[in-house]
Enzyme design. Structure first.
Site, mmCIF file in Angstrom:
data_model
loop_
_atom_site.group_PDB
_atom_site.id
_atom_site.type_symbol
_atom_site.label_atom_id
_atom_site.label_comp_id
_atom_site.label_asym_id
_atom_site.label_seq_id
_atom_site.Cartn_x
_atom_site.Cartn_y
_atom_site.Cartn_z
ATOM 1 N N GLU A 1 0.261 -1.302 5.755
ATOM 2 C CA GLU A 1 1.282 -0.706 6.634
ATOM 3 C C GLU A 1 0.957 0.742 6.940
ATOM 4 O O GLU A 1 1.121 1.209 8.065
ATOM 5 C CB GLU A 1 2.678 -0.801 5.988
ATOM 6 C CG GLU A 1 3.833 -0.414 6.933
ATOM 7 C CD GLU A 1 4.079 1.087 7.066
ATOM 8 O OE1 GLU A 1 4.703 1.504 8.067
ATOM 9 O OE2 GLU A 1 3.645 1.853 6.197
ATOM 10 N N ASP B 1 0.831 -1.208 0.000
ATOM 11 C CA ASP B 1 0.000 0.000 0.000
ATOM 12 C C ASP B 1 0.862 1.254 0.000
ATOM 13 O O ASP B 1 2.045 1.215 0.352
ATOM 14 C CB ASP B 1 -0.955 0.013 1.212
ATOM 15 C CG ASP B 1 -0.225 -0.083 2.555
ATOM 16 O OD1 ASP B 1 0.806 -0.778 2.638
ATOM 17 O OD2 ASP B 1 -0.667 0.574 3.523
HETATM 18 C C1 LIG Z 1 0.561 3.971 14.233
HETATM 19 S S1 LIG Z 1 0.772 3.134 12.793
HETATM 20 C C2 LIG Z 1 1.206 4.337 11.662
HETATM 21 C C3 LIG Z 1 2.244 3.895 10.764
HETATM 22 C C4 LIG Z 1 2.845 4.984 9.942
HETATM 23 N N1 LIG Z 1 3.867 4.397 9.132
HETATM 24 C C5 LIG Z 1 4.414 5.052 8.122
HETATM 25 O O1 LIG Z 1 4.307 6.242 7.926
HETATM 26 C C6 LIG Z 1 3.395 6.073 10.862
HETATM 27 O O2 LIG Z 1 2.666 7.033 11.096
HETATM 28 O O3 LIG Z 1 4.520 5.988 11.335
HETATM 29 ZN ZN LIG Z 2 6.605 2.492 4.150
HETATM 30 ZN ZN LIG Z 3 4.848 5.362 4.476
#
Ligand SMILES: CSCC[C@H](NC=O)C(=O)O
Ligand SMILES: [Zn+2]
Ligand SMILES: [Zn+2]
Length: 424
Positions: free
Chosen positions: A145, A78
């Protein structure tokens, strides 16, 4: 005829052209594409659906010794949404811009590059009949993700299927590096998404009085900002890397009495709310942050309450920070360093990832997990407009993975005898 390099780039473009942006990612098309790649390389495939409508593609290159712990190469399929009209090139066209040879697309850095680089590296390793992996190599292409990963890597890592793979080490995403050195990550900060709310007596907009909701909330915001500045100063002065301070950013403000034309201007509201994205390093003291929150940012004495919208624990069940070792006690770390060097790359000092990735689900299982996306000389554009990756950097990354996967798949643990000799 198309050169091999052109074919590699065109496969990357095909993957980038599949729109897997939230909130409606086309997971089916991505899975079909990945399965077609697996078939053309000759890898076993399985499409798992731990959550309905969210396929996870699991590929396998079997090793000659199935009793040894396996290697897992993870990537998410994604991508985050785009504001299409703010891009110089359409975000799902994978436009290759001459003469820079930059490939513009959402996901070009985060992280469709990595997913396909794994595949291209294996395609190349497999084409050499004299190389056979000793350990099995698995590739997981997981959904969700970007929205927390619970239905993707979360369900996968805690599944019986996962246990049956006997994974010994996981590679997952890292970040682009503006310098010539690659970055690698051995832990990550925990997100604490916090909402604080103030209440207070409403009143005429012309009246000066204490304890209004707005005043109460503003005192908190001032306190949060002082703390934010103190943490940011540590980064600016070079005393601490980005991943080792607590970041706090205000992400919403909600207050006021709506009117047909906007807001009622002469009424001080009785409620005001603010939201913060806080990221807590594994090495921080979560209790002292909790105290700061209760005493300074949302004290009941100022008519304030707070709630966590989302809160990932900073420590494991033994109260220890969740970190992958980056010394000689972790052979996977040493192997990665050597393999990158052998492919003419240089690794920077290992870091804590400033945000969250799926690696945490694997670390939670007690596994070593390293965050690594081989993009040097590249501006950090994940989640930004005009995300791009240079063609040459992409190709270089394949060489790097070829070296890493070869080293990982061939790794033989020293016998205890040998380990003993090494100690002496
Ligand atoms: C709390 S899960 C969120 C995951 C997200 N990951 C990538 O950007 C992030 O905000 O870090
Ligand atoms: Zn990523
Ligand atoms: Zn990301």
């Amino acid at each position: 005829a198309e050169s091999e390099e052109e074919a590699i780039i065109s496969r990357f473009q095909q993957y980038l052209r599949i729109n897997t942006a939230h909130p409606n990612p086309n997971y089916r098309e991505a899975a079909d594409f990945l399965v077609s790649q697996a078939n053309s390389i000759g890898l076993d495939h399985q499409v798992l659906e731990f959550a309905a409508g969210k396929p996870l593609v699991l590929l396998k290159w079997p090793g000659s010794d199935p009793t040894l712990p396996s290697i897992l190469l993870n990537s998410h399929t994604d991508v985050v949404p785009v504001e299409e009209h703010k891009w110089a090139h359409p975000p799902f066209a994978a436009h290759l811009d001459p003469p820079s040879a930059n490939i513009f697309a959402r996901g070009s850095q985060d992280m469709k590059c990595v997913g396909l680089q794994y595949l291209e590296a294996i395609r190349r390793l497999k084409s050499n009949p004299s190389f056979l992996p000793l350990r099995s190599v698995y590739l997981s292409f997981v959904p969700d993700e970007e929205i927390g990963g619970q239905d993707g890597a979360g369900l996968f890592a805690s599944s019986d299927v996962f246990a049956s793979l006997k994974v010994g080490v996981v590679l997952d995403e890292g970040l682009a590096s503006p310098t010539s050195k690659y970055r690698a990550f051995y832990g990550e900060r925990s997100p604490w998404w916090l909402s604080i709310k103030a209440t207070g007596a409403p009143g005429h907009g012309a009246k000066l009085y204490d304890n209004s909701a707005m005043e109460n909330l503003l005192k908190s915001i001032e306190s949060v900002r002082r703390f934010r500045a103190s943490q940011f100063d540590l980064v600016k002065s070079g005393l601490k890397p980005e991943g080792e301070v607590i970041s706090v950013n205000m992400v919403f403000l909600k207050a006021g009495t709506p009117s047909t034309t906007g807001f009622i201007m002469n009424l001080q509201p009785s409620e005001a709310e603010a939201g913060f994205d806080i990221r807590v390093p594994p090495t921080a003291d979560p209790e002292s942050l909790e105290r700061r929150l209760a005493e300074e940012w949302a004290p009941a004495s100022r008519n304030m309450t707070f709630k966590f919208v989302h809160k990932v624990p900073v420590h494991d069940k033994f109260g220890m920070p969740i970190l992958t070792k980056t010394d000689s006690s972790n052979p996977w770390w040493t192997l990665l360093e050597e393999a990158v060097r052998k492919a003419n790359g240089t690794l920077d000092k290992p870091e804590i990832f400033p945000a969250s990735t799926d690696a945490r689900y694997f670390r939670d299982q007690g596994l070593p997990a390293i965050g690594f996306s081989p993009m040097a000389n590249t501006p950090i554009l994940l989640h930004d407009h005009n995300e791009f990756l240079n063609q040459a950097e992409y190709l270089k990354g394949i060489d790097i993975y070829e070296s890493i996967i070869k080293a990982y798949a061939s790794y033989v643990e020293p016998t205890s005898n040998q380990a003993l000799k090494d100690e002496l």
